[in-house]
Design an enzyme around this catalytic site. Structure first.
Site, PDB file in Angstrom:
ATOM      1  N   TYR A 142     -15.813   4.285  -3.552  1.00 28.13           N
ATOM      2  CA  TYR A 142     -14.276   3.674  -3.348  1.00 28.13           C
ATOM      3  C   TYR A 142     -13.257   4.754  -2.592  1.00 28.13           C
ATOM      4  O   TYR A 142     -12.300   4.093  -1.820  1.00 28.13           O
ATOM      5  CB  TYR A 142     -13.743   3.487  -4.892  1.00 28.13           C
ATOM      6  N   LYS A 191     -28.569   6.698 -10.253  1.00 34.58           N
ATOM      7  CA  LYS A 191     -29.614   5.790  -9.425  1.00 34.58           C
ATOM      8  C   LYS A 191     -30.403   6.659  -8.643  1.00 34.58           C
ATOM      9  O   LYS A 191     -30.636   6.687  -7.387  1.00 34.58           O
ATOM     10  CB  LYS A 191     -28.821   4.552  -8.626  1.00 34.58           C
ATOM     11  N   ASP A 223     -29.590   0.374 -13.612  1.00 32.25           N
ATOM     12  CA  ASP A 223     -29.955  -1.093 -13.881  1.00 32.25           C
ATOM     13  C   ASP A 223     -30.564  -1.279 -15.323  1.00 32.25           C
ATOM     14  O   ASP A 223     -30.310  -1.980 -15.925  1.00 32.25           O
ATOM     15  CB  ASP A 223     -31.033  -1.344 -12.763  1.00 32.25           C
ATOM     16  N   ASP A 247     -17.179   1.671 -13.185  1.00 27.39           N
ATOM     17  CA  ASP A 247     -16.406   0.483 -13.075  1.00 27.39           C
ATOM     18  C   ASP A 247     -17.032  -0.816 -13.691  1.00 27.39           C
ATOM     19  O   ASP A 247     -16.526  -1.476 -14.503  1.00 27.39           O
ATOM     20  CB  ASP A 247     -15.884   0.234 -11.715  1.00 27.39           C
ATOM     21  N   ASP A 251     -16.806  -2.692 -17.635  1.00 28.41           N
ATOM     22  CA  ASP A 251     -16.495  -3.993 -17.838  1.00 28.41           C
ATOM     23  C   ASP A 251     -17.531  -5.034 -18.545  1.00 28.41           C
ATOM     24  O   ASP A 251     -17.273  -5.656 -19.179  1.00 28.41           O
ATOM     25  CB  ASP A 251     -16.380  -4.814 -16.380  1.00 28.41           C
TER      26      ASP A 251
END
Length: 357
Positions: A142, A191, A223, A247, A251
């Protein structure tokens, strides 16, 4: 004590839910002998309309001078076609950077009264869950280098994921400290099988784990974490991860609580001044209709009392009032589920919480 709070009500339902939280703060102040003064400032789409930019300099200045900041939500389809640097969401990135808040704390708890509203299988929901996601907030993709260029197949766009050891260490230390105050269990999500930035993340977290042998530490690929959140969320206590992964996963965690309208967040740095906001968006489809669930913003105000002002009994008072209202069966439309009760509007839910403080 008197505290000065900057209010960034923002767009959509933002003004409604922030106003509800202010009422709760004022009632808590009356009960415990505190006073709160507020300064309303522009941020997001409303700031673009008024000043041409999503985050005016005056907003940044007053926020930095305040004891803390309470934010509603920003954005909406009205501003979707603006260039990236002028979109309302740039206000979020800008104020986080200006306040130097690098830790985003997102609790996700399944209230016992809402287990029937959890979309997971009944036997999974019956176990309940109470986790905290510690998200790195000012690094990663970001905030990395981004742009457009001519590529192998023609025009292309790129966003760069980049983390320094310092950035990983400081968020990691926050997570270990939080784990020590809770169940002494920490999962770091990355990851590392693919991304070099994640390999550095994992190496750094392992070094911190060696410094904190009292904490049960483990790694998990992102994942797998996405699957485990819906398979067995009760296994998680404290989770630490990067900006983008945090993020997305927070959610996901919010939806298994029954509604994204329930989850608060706190963004913290090295100073006491924090940024507090619900994790949901501006919901322009119901803006101004007195339908929004104010609970996430009210709980965010409670986190402000706890983390920025160290007023733990006051924060406990807000948490208990919300739990009591839900236990008594009161619902807004987003958490109505199969219940046959008439859903409360924003005003009515706020009044119920005020009654139970």
């Amino acid at each position: 004590m008197n505290y000065h709070i900057a209010l960034l009500k923002g767009d959509g339902i933002g003004p409604e839910i922030v106003s509800a939280a202010v009422e709760v703060l004022d009632k808590v102040g009356e009960k415990f002998g505190h006073s709160f003064t507020y300064t309303e400032l522009l941020a997001g789409g409303c700031a673009i309309d008024a000043t041409g930019v999503p985050l005016p300099e005056e907003t940044v200045k007053v926020c930095k001078e305040s004891d803390s900041v309470l934010l509603g939500a920003v954005g909406g389809p009205k501003w979707d076609n603006l260039p990236g640097n002028l979109r309302p969401e740039q206000a979020l990135l800008g104020i986080r950077s200006a306040l130097k808040v690098y830790t985003n704390i997102r609790p996700a708890t399944l209230f016992p009264a809402l287990r029937t509203e959890c979309p997971l299988r009944e036997d999974i929901a019956a176990k309940g869950f109470d986790m905290v996601i510690v998200r790195e907030l000012t690094g990663g993709m970001y905030f990395g280098e981004k742009g457009r260029r001519e590529g192998k197949y023609g025009p292309e766009a790129y966003d760069t994921e980049c983390y320094s050891v310092m950035e990983i260490e400081r968020i990691g230390r926050v997570a270990f400290t939080m784990a020590r105050k809770r169940g002494k269990k920490l999962v770091s999500i990355d990851k590392a099988n693919i991304l070099e930035s994640s390999r550095l993340w994992r190496e750094t977290m392992h070094r911190l784990a060696a410094e904190n042998p009292d904490i049960a530490y483990s790694d998990m690929l992102v994942d797998n974490a996405a699957m485990q959140l819906v398979r067995n969320p009760s296994q998680f206590d404290v989770v630490v991860t990067s900006n983008m992964f945090g993020d997305i996963l927070s959610d996901e965690a919010s939806m298994i609580t029954g509604s994204i309208g329930l989850l608060p967040s706190a963004s913290l740095g090295d100073s006491k001044c924090g940024l507090y906001e619900p994790i949901h968006g501006s919901a322009p489809d119901i803006a101004g209709q007195n339908k929004a669930n104010p609970i996430a913003t009210i709980l965010s105000a409670g986190m402000m009392l706890r983390y920025s002002f160290e007023l733990n009994p006051e924060a406990d008072c807000i948490d208990a009032a919300v739990a009591k209202v839900l236990n008594d069966g009161w619902r807004t439309a987003d958490i109505l589920g199969a219940s046959t009760v008439k859903p409360l509007n924003t005003r009515e839910m706020t009044d119920k919480i005020l009654e139970n403080l």
